[in-house]
Write a protein that holds these residues in place. Structure first.
Motif, PDB file in Angstrom:
ATOM      1  N   GLY A   1       0.795  -1.222   0.000  1.00 29.67           N
ATOM      2  CA  GLY A   1       0.000   0.000   0.000  1.00 29.67           C
ATOM      3  C   GLY A   1       0.825   1.268   0.000  1.00 29.67           C
ATOM      4  N   PHE A   2       2.060   1.191   0.518  1.00 26.25           N
ATOM      5  CA  PHE A   2       2.935   2.358   0.570  1.00 26.25           C
ATOM      6  C   PHE A   2       3.829   2.486  -0.667  1.00 26.25           C
ATOM      7  N   THR A   3       3.720   1.556  -1.612  1.00 23.14           N
ATOM      8  CA  THR A   3       4.615   1.604  -2.773  1.00 23.14           C
ATOM      9  C   THR A   3       3.865   1.708  -4.109  1.00 23.14           C
ATOM     10  N   ILE A   4       3.108   0.699  -4.472  1.00 23.29           N
ATOM     11  CA  ILE A   4       2.515   0.655  -5.811  1.00 23.29           C
ATOM     12  C   ILE A   4       1.540   1.809  -6.079  1.00 23.29           C
ATOM     13  N   PRO A   5       0.535   2.064  -5.224  1.00 20.62           N
ATOM     14  CA  PRO A   5      -0.348   3.207  -5.502  1.00 20.62           C
ATOM     15  C   PRO A   5       0.406   4.538  -5.520  1.00 20.62           C
ATOM     16  N   LEU A   6       1.391   4.677  -4.642  1.00 25.51           N
ATOM     17  CA  LEU A   6       2.168   5.913  -4.588  1.00 25.51           C
ATOM     18  C   LEU A   6       3.008   6.085  -5.850  1.00 25.51           C
ATOM     19  N   ALA A   7       3.650   5.017  -6.299  1.00 30.25           N
ATOM     20  CA  ALA A   7       4.446   5.097  -7.532  1.00 30.25           C
ATOM     21  C   ALA A   7       3.566   5.484  -8.714  1.00 30.25           C
ATOM     22  N   ASN A   8       2.348   4.961  -8.744  1.00 33.79           N
ATOM     23  CA  ASN A   8       1.399   5.319  -9.796  1.00 33.79           C
ATOM     24  C   ASN A   8       1.136   6.823  -9.783  1.00 33.79           C
ATOM     25  N   HIS A   9       0.878   7.375  -8.609  1.00 30.03           N
ATOM     26  CA  HIS A   9       0.626   8.806  -8.472  1.00 30.03           C
ATOM     27  C   HIS A   9       1.861   9.628  -8.848  1.00 30.03           C
ATOM     28  N   MET A  10       3.035   9.172  -8.460  1.00 30.38           N
ATOM     29  CA  MET A  10       4.256   9.904  -8.763  1.00 30.38           C
ATOM     30  C   MET A  10       4.509   9.985 -10.257  1.00 30.38           C
ATOM     31  N   VAL A  11       4.168   8.908 -10.973  1.00 27.64           N
ATOM     32  CA  VAL A  11       4.308   8.933 -12.433  1.00 27.64           C
ATOM     33  C   VAL A  11       3.389   9.985 -13.035  1.00 27.64           C
ATOM     34  N   VAL A  12       2.152  10.052 -12.539  1.00 21.63           N
ATOM     35  CA  VAL A  12       1.207  11.065 -13.030  1.00 21.63           C
ATOM     36  C   VAL A  12       1.739  12.464 -12.763  1.00 21.63           C
ATOM     37  N   GLU A  13       2.226  12.697 -11.542  1.00 25.13           N
ATOM     38  CA  GLU A  13       2.699  14.023 -11.165  1.00 25.13           C
ATOM     39  C   GLU A  13       3.939  14.446 -11.944  1.00 25.13           C
ATOM     40  N   LYS A  14       4.735  13.494 -12.394  1.00 22.60           N
ATOM     41  CA  LYS A  14       5.951  13.810 -13.122  1.00 22.60           C
ATOM     42  C   LYS A  14       5.732  13.828 -14.634  1.00 22.60           C
ATOM     43  N   SER A  15       4.449  13.818 -15.043  1.00 24.48           N
ATOM     44  CA  SER A  15       4.107  13.800 -16.464  1.00 24.48           C
ATOM     45  C   SER A  15       3.253  15.016 -16.802  1.00 24.48           C
ATOM     46  N   ASN A  16       3.117  15.294 -18.096  1.00 21.36           N
ATOM     47  CA  ASN A  16       2.146  16.284 -18.548  1.00 21.36           C
ATOM     48  C   ASN A  16       1.226  15.643 -19.574  1.00 21.36           C
ATOM     49  N   VAL A  17       0.292  16.415 -20.127  1.00 22.86           N
ATOM     50  CA  VAL A  17      -0.707  15.855 -21.038  1.00 22.86           C
ATOM     51  C   VAL A  17      -0.054  15.158 -22.229  1.00 22.86           C
ATOM     52  N   SER A  18       1.051  15.715 -22.723  1.00 21.93           N
ATOM     53  CA  SER A  18       1.650  15.176 -23.940  1.00 21.93           C
ATOM     54  C   SER A  18       2.328  13.829 -23.742  1.00 21.93           C
ATOM     55  N   ASN A  19       2.779  13.530 -22.515  1.00 21.17           N
ATOM     56  CA  ASN A  19       3.483  12.263 -22.320  1.00 21.17           C
ATOM     57  C   ASN A  19       2.896  11.398 -21.214  1.00 21.17           C
ATOM     58  N   ARG A  20       1.757  11.809 -20.654  1.00 22.31           N
ATOM     59  CA  ARG A  20       1.180  11.055 -19.544  1.00 22.31           C
ATOM     60  C   ARG A  20       0.819   9.635 -19.959  1.00 22.31           C
ATOM     61  N   GLY A  21       0.180   9.477 -21.118  1.00 20.22           N
ATOM     62  CA  GLY A  21      -0.218   8.153 -21.585  1.00 20.22           C
ATOM     63  C   GLY A  21       0.977   7.231 -21.728  1.00 20.22           C
ATOM     64  N   LYS A  22       2.048   7.758 -22.320  1.00 17.56           N
ATOM     65  CA  LYS A  22       3.263   6.950 -22.496  1.00 17.56           C
ATOM     66  C   LYS A  22       3.851   6.552 -21.149  1.00 17.56           C
ATOM     67  N   ASN A  23       3.932   7.499 -20.216  1.00 14.42           N
ATOM     68  CA  ASN A  23       4.528   7.206 -18.913  1.00 14.42           C
ATOM     69  C   ASN A  23       3.689   6.241 -18.093  1.00 14.42           C
ATOM     70  N   LEU A  24       2.357   6.378 -18.162  1.00 15.32           N
ATOM     71  CA  LEU A  24       1.490   5.440 -17.451  1.00 15.32           C
ATOM     72  C   LEU A  24       1.583   4.040 -18.051  1.00 15.32           C
ATOM     73  N   ALA A  25       1.763   3.981 -19.363  1.00 12.05           N
ATOM     74  CA  ALA A  25       1.952   2.671 -20.005  1.00 12.05           C
ATOM     75  C   ALA A  25       3.261   2.038 -19.542  1.00 12.05           C
ATOM     76  N   TYR A  26       4.291   2.861 -19.403  1.00  6.97           N
ATOM     77  CA  TYR A  26       5.542   2.350 -18.862  1.00  6.97           C
ATOM     78  C   TYR A  26       5.335   1.831 -17.440  1.00  6.97           C
ATOM     79  N   PHE A  27       4.545   2.551 -16.645  1.00  9.16           N
ATOM     80  CA  PHE A  27       4.251   2.104 -15.285  1.00  9.16           C
ATOM     81  C   PHE A  27       3.578   0.727 -15.302  1.00  9.16           C
ATOM     82  N   SER A  28       2.581   0.564 -16.183  1.00 14.73           N
ATOM     83  CA  SER A  28       1.918  -0.735 -16.310  1.00 14.73           C
ATOM     84  C   SER A  28       2.915  -1.816 -16.679  1.00 14.73           C
TER      85      SER A  28
END
Length: 385
Positions: free
Chosen positions: A304-331
């Protein structure tokens, strides 16, 4: 900006919860299913190949999201998820069924990334963190519910657990009715044109991979550990694993408060420390069932302290133009961790040896992220000066 209702939030949580069951939905009836397809010697592949599919198709999913937007991508992913998942009932032969499971992983990559991306478009800041924590809770809760349903359906016949995948089409109806259509918009992201560098994103993706690997090492070895040391059967083991998932739900709800009080990397570090402590307890507590329960609780909090947080951190470190790519990398990284954990069986037949190796890697991870945290603090101090 269109607001998302509570039912709309539930719709996105339902879609996200599908990702946890991609491999596990058929697990309760795995013996009967593998016998039907004639793959008894490769039965576990039926549950692990979707994870490989996520890894293979994640880059395509990312490009799709960045091109058509999260809403359209999620719409398409849910259609594919239901269709590919249930179609296995009418397939025969090793290659077709294995190909179907890999393609199901591809649909999962789309659903996982786009559901988070769409959620990120409706919420910002602290509210976004709370929603992604809620998403993590929903995923773990979905694992408990869908495993239970799979067990009931498996009792009716080998083919019935595959019907669970049609829940994706229920999620699709909820998406159409309750989630406002929107293209990937330019909320606050247009104002933050400076995206965090690739090294920072990589450190978060690496954390997701390592956390998922450690969690699943525990998850796939615990049935053998509990049977060898305490004589637990399949039903009792199922309750034990469900307990860990429930703890993960609770810890995901606590995680935003941890981040607010400390920081994101400190919370990640806490999660890895908990994983390591859990493996230490497992390696020394073979004679006390109470210690096994304690280890399960500690490992659940680590998730609970790692996976959901890492997901959020990826979103916060992305913008609209690369969010989809970065979230796919997270998956891709999280499911790669799940897939890699399946190779621990080849390390040793002695579970204590496996757990001690996990402890050693845990200490290395703690050292790495402690140094990373120290470096970040030093950098921020220099920027302030």
């Amino acid at each position: 900006m269109n607001k998302l209702s509570r039912v709309g939030v539930f719709s996105l949580m339902l879609a996200a919860s599908l990702t946890i069951m991609v491999g596990s939905a058929i697990t309760p009836a795995l013996i009967q299913i593998s016998e039907h397809y004639g793959v008894e010697d490769m039965a576990t592949w039926l549950t692990t190949l979707p994870a490989l599919g996520v890894v293979l198709f994640a880059p395509i999913a990312g490009r799709l999201i960045d091109r058509v937007g999260s809403y359209v991508a999620l719409f398409s992913g849910l259609i594919l998820y239901g269709a590919i998942g249930v179609s296995a009932i009418w397939l025969s032969g090793t290659i077709p069924i294995f190909a179907d499971r890999i393609l199901l992983g591809g649909a999962t990559a789309i659903v996982m990334s786009s559901s988070t991306g769409l959620l990120a478009e409706f919420f910002v800041g602290e509210e976004r963190l709370k929603m992604i924590a809620l998403q993590g809770m929903s995923i773990e809760a979905g694992g408990i519910i869908f495993l239970s349903i799979g067990g009931v359906l498996g009792g009716l016949g080998w083919q019935w657990p595959f019907m669970i995948y049609l829940i994706a089409w229920v999620a699709l109806l909820f998406l159409i009715i309750f989630v406002p259509f929107r293209k990937s918009s330019n909320l606050e992201e247009e104002q933050k044109s400076n995206t965090t560098n690739a090294t920072s994103i990589l450190s978060v993706l690496l954390a997701a991979l390592l956390a998922m690997t450690m969690f699943f090492i525990a998850f796939i070895t615990l049935p053998f550990y509990l049977a060898e040391n305490f004589g637990l059967g399949s039903a009792s083991t199922g309750y034990f694993l469900a307990m860990i998932s429930l703890v993960a739900v609770i810890s995901a709800s606590v995680m935003p408060k941890m981040v607010k009080r400390f920081s994101d990397y400190q919370t990640l570090l806490t999660g890895f420390s908990l994983f390591t402590i859990g493996f230490i307890i497992l390696s020394v507590g073979q004679s006390l069932f109470a210690l096994a329960i304690l280890a399960g609780i500690v490992i659940g909090f680590g998730f609970g302290f790692t996976i959901p947080l890492a997901n959020h951190m990826v979103v916060e470190k992305s913008n609209v133009s690369n969010r989809g790519k970065n979230l796919a990398y997270f998956s891709s990284f999280t499911f790669l961790g799940q897939f890699l954990s399946s190779f621990v069986e080849g390390i040793s037949s002695n579970l204590v040896v496996i757990y001690l190796i996990a402890v050693m890697f845990g200490f290395l991870i703690i050292i790495f992220y402690s140094l990373w945290l120290k470096r970040n603090k030093k950098r921020q101090t220099l920027q302030i000066q």
